[in-house]
Design an enzyme around this catalytic site. Structure first.
Site, PDB file in Angstrom:
ATOM      1  N   ASP A 252      76.846  56.682  60.703  1.00 53.71           N
ATOM      2  CA  ASP A 252      76.863  55.456  59.915  1.00 53.71           C
ATOM      3  C   ASP A 252      75.428  55.231  59.432  1.00 53.71           C
ATOM      4  O   ASP A 252      74.547  54.889  60.210  1.00 53.71           O
ATOM      5  CB  ASP A 252      77.352  54.282  60.783  1.00 53.71           C
ATOM      6  CG  ASP A 252      77.507  52.995  59.974  1.00 53.71           C
ATOM      7  OD1 ASP A 252      76.758  52.813  59.000  1.00 53.71           O
ATOM      8  OD2 ASP A 252      78.363  52.162  60.331  1.00 53.71           O
TER       9      ASP A 252
ATOM     10  N   LYS B 139      76.303  46.656  51.833  1.00 50.23           N
ATOM     11  CA  LYS B 139      74.918  46.364  52.201  1.00 50.23           C
ATOM     12  C   LYS B 139      73.943  46.915  51.151  1.00 50.23           C
ATOM     13  O   LYS B 139      74.042  46.552  50.008  1.00 50.23           O
ATOM     14  CB  LYS B 139      74.645  46.899  53.610  1.00 50.23           C
ATOM     15  CG  LYS B 139      75.795  46.637  54.608  1.00 50.23           C
ATOM     16  CD  LYS B 139      76.031  45.168  54.884  1.00 50.23           C
ATOM     17  CE  LYS B 139      77.324  44.872  55.621  1.00 50.23           C
ATOM     18  NZ  LYS B 139      77.553  45.624  56.849  1.00 50.23           N
TER      19      LYS B 139
ATOM     20  N   ARG C 266      95.472  54.143  43.008  1.00 52.32           N
ATOM     21  CA  ARG C 266      95.274  54.287  44.451  1.00 52.32           C
ATOM     22  C   ARG C 266      94.722  55.673  44.794  1.00 52.32           C
ATOM     23  O   ARG C 266      93.882  55.825  45.660  1.00 52.32           O
ATOM     24  CB  ARG C 266      96.577  54.014  45.228  1.00 52.32           C
ATOM     25  CG  ARG C 266      96.341  54.143  46.718  1.00 52.32           C
ATOM     26  CD  ARG C 266      97.485  53.769  47.659  1.00 52.32           C
ATOM     27  NE  ARG C 266      98.755  53.457  47.075  1.00 52.32           N
ATOM     28  CZ  ARG C 266      99.692  54.367  46.762  1.00 52.32           C
ATOM     29  NH1 ARG C 266      99.491  55.650  46.988  1.00 52.32           N
ATOM     30  NH2 ARG C 266     100.831  53.987  46.220  1.00 52.32           N
TER      31      ARG C 266
ATOM     32  N   TYR D  25      77.818  48.531  65.414  1.00 54.98           N
ATOM     33  CA  TYR D  25      78.201  47.355  64.626  1.00 54.98           C
ATOM     34  C   TYR D  25      79.412  46.690  65.290  1.00 54.98           C
ATOM     35  O   TYR D  25      80.357  47.373  65.701  1.00 54.98           O
ATOM     36  CB  TYR D  25      78.521  47.820  63.202  1.00 54.98           C
ATOM     37  CG  TYR D  25      79.004  46.725  62.295  1.00 54.98           C
ATOM     38  CD1 TYR D  25      78.121  45.783  61.783  1.00 54.98           C
ATOM     39  CD2 TYR D  25      80.349  46.625  61.954  1.00 54.98           C
ATOM     40  CE1 TYR D  25      78.563  44.777  60.953  1.00 54.98           C
ATOM     41  CE2 TYR D  25      80.798  45.610  61.116  1.00 54.98           C
ATOM     42  CZ  TYR D  25      79.900  44.691  60.614  1.00 54.98           C
ATOM     43  OH  TYR D  25      80.340  43.694  59.805  1.00 54.98           O
TER      44      TYR D  25
HETATM   45  C1  LIG Z   1      78.648  45.936  57.700  1.00 53.01           C
HETATM   46  C2  LIG Z   1      78.686  47.176  58.472  1.00 53.01           C
HETATM   47  C3  LIG Z   1      79.889  47.857  58.690  1.00 53.01           C
HETATM   48  C4  LIG Z   1      81.226  47.319  58.204  1.00 53.01           C
HETATM   49  O1  LIG Z   1      81.268  47.262  56.807  1.00 53.01           O
HETATM   50  P1  LIG Z   1      82.184  46.189  55.994  1.00 53.01           P
HETATM   51  O2  LIG Z   1      81.892  46.540  54.581  1.00 53.01           O
HETATM   52  O3  LIG Z   1      81.716  44.837  56.385  1.00 53.01           O
HETATM   53  O4  LIG Z   1      83.581  46.419  56.398  1.00 53.01           O
HETATM   54  C5  LIG Z   1      79.848  49.039  59.405  1.00 53.01           C
HETATM   55  N1  LIG Z   1      78.692  49.521  59.894  1.00 53.01           N
HETATM   56  C6  LIG Z   1      77.521  48.891  59.717  1.00 53.01           C
HETATM   57  C7  LIG Z   1      76.280  49.479  60.280  1.00 53.01           C
HETATM   58  C8  LIG Z   1      77.469  47.705  59.003  1.00 53.01           C
HETATM   59  O5  LIG Z   1      76.322  47.065  58.856  1.00 53.01           O
END
Ligand SMILES: *Cc1c(COP(=O)(O)O)cnc(C)c1O
Length: 388
Positions: free
Chosen positions: A174, A199, A49, A102
């Site tokens: 982000d 992603k 962890r 998001y």
């Molecule tokens: C998918 C996404 C998230 C969240 O990520 P998860 O891995 O699905 O929890 C946050 N910000 C953006 C821009 C995203 O595309």
């Protein structure tokens, strides 16, 4: 150590690091615990962890790619945003977030603020006066998401970071939509970079993951402490797979972008396409900022379908090379209807405020042959016209 270019960092991190058997590719360590060499001697890793060699390699790669001092890998992107909030916000503190962020980020901050954990202000960050007004609230943290989802709106990272510094706010970006190949927020003045590694970074739609990268070692340490404390760190196997996906990031991003440009070219002259949203287009409001702060325009785009809503449904159902699915950034092409899929939790009013209409479709352009992708779009537009 010379500083290498991003593609080299992605390919080489951890290669030939196995001192026991000299495996070229780093082995996977699934063990949850590690023995202490002697009484009172704490090893580098003691319990998964708090740390693990595979997670460590991925953290090192991502931290280098984003010019950070350290990183924490979390079990998903949402957990990365939650870790950032848990580490730096307390009741009474304010976070400013984009009104078109998001959908899951909106739900997370909105729900936690309703519980009294902190205050959140969702604002249109492209609107200078809204930004100035929000800064008067003395926010602790500002979250940017540029380009945004799903309208790929762009905000000036450098400008907002300068304004934030004056009020003592920390800035997190982000960077999921562009990856470090196309944008480096820390270089532009940000304190943190967040990714949903689910992603582009993993890139194969088979691992959920996230990361927070910090500009300073102090912040990285605080994040690591809280990541361990609340138990949101990623697993060894996920880290192993994500590093494997990351190896090809440079090559993938170039190919994704080339395909996106071919598709934009095709869509821009189609009668059933009204507005195309992509920062590469000179009429896109964020075009100039994107040109200044990004090294690529990115591979996510959205467009308004010009036919009826019924026709839009027929178009989507007739596609065979664009899967109707949420998420983005994988090798396979996807189409998404934000209003009924990724952004449905926002509700009609917030959707409207964010400018997400029911005619809007979002594409995640994959790595299939662009000729096939265009032919597929073409036939789906044609079959959407047929009266059923
Ligand atoms: C998918 C996404 C998230 C969240 O990520 P998860 O891995 O699905 O929890 C946050 N910000 C953006 C821009 C995203 O595309």
């Amino acid at each position: 150590m010379p500083t290498h270019k991003p593609a080299t960092i992605a390919v080489r991190t951890g290669i030939e690091s196995d001192t026991q058997h000299h495996a070229v590719v780093p082995p996977i360590y699934l063990s949850t615990n590690y023995s202490f060499p002697n009484f009172g001697e704490v090893p580098e890793y003691d319990y998964t962890r708090s740390g693990n060699p595979n997670r460590g390699l991925l953290e090192s790669a991502l931290s280098q790619l984003e010019n950070g001092a350290g990183a924490v890998i979390t079990n998903c992107g949402t957990a990365a945003l939650n870790l950032l909030a848990s580490t730096f916000l307390k009741p009474g503190d304010t976070i400013i977030a984009p009104c078109d962020c998001y959908g899951g980020t909106f739900r997370l901050f909105n729900s936690r603020s309703q519980k009294g954990d902190f205050n959140v202000l969702f604002i249109d960050q492209c609107d200078d006066s809204a930004m100035q007004e929000a800064l008067r609230e003395k926010p602790k943290l500002i979250l940017l998401e540029t380009p945004s989802n799903p309208l790929v709106r762009v905000v000036d990272i450098e400008k907002i970071c300068l304004q934030a510094k004056k009020t003592g706010a920390l800035v997190a970006v982000d960077n999921t939509f562009l990856s470090p190949i196309f944008q480096n927020p820390i270089t532009l003045g940000a304190d943190f970079v967040i990714h949903s590694t689910t992603k582009y970074l993993n890139g194969h739609s088979d691992v959920l993951g996230g990361v927070v990268i910090a500009k300073t070692a102090e912040h990285a340490e605080e994040l690591a402490w809280w990541g361990n404390c609340i138990g949101s760190t990623g697993t060894p196997f996920d880290s192993y797979l994500t590093l494997r996906g990351l190896r090809t990031l440079g090559a993938r991003m170039r190919a994704h972008e080339e395909n996106s440009q071919r598709i934009i070219h095709f869509l821009s002259s189609h009668e059933l396409v009204k507005t195309i949203y992509h920062p590469s287009l000179p009429n896109h409001p964020g075009h100039d900022i994107a040109q200044k702060q990004q090294s690529g325009f990115g591979c996510m785009l959205s467009f308004e379908f010009a036919g009826s809503y019924e026709q839009l449904k027929r178009f989507v159902n007739a596609l065979s090379l664009f899967s109707l699915a949420e998420s983005l950034g994988g090798v396979e092409s996807l189409i998404c209807h934000p209003a009924t899929m990724t952004h449905r939790a926002m509700g009609e009013e917030a959707l409207k405020a964010a400018g997400v209409s029911h005619q809007l479709l979002r594409l995640s352009v994959g790595l299939e042959d662009a000729t096939d992708l265009i032919a597929d779009l073409e036939q789906a537009f044609e079959s959407s016209k047929e009266i059923q």
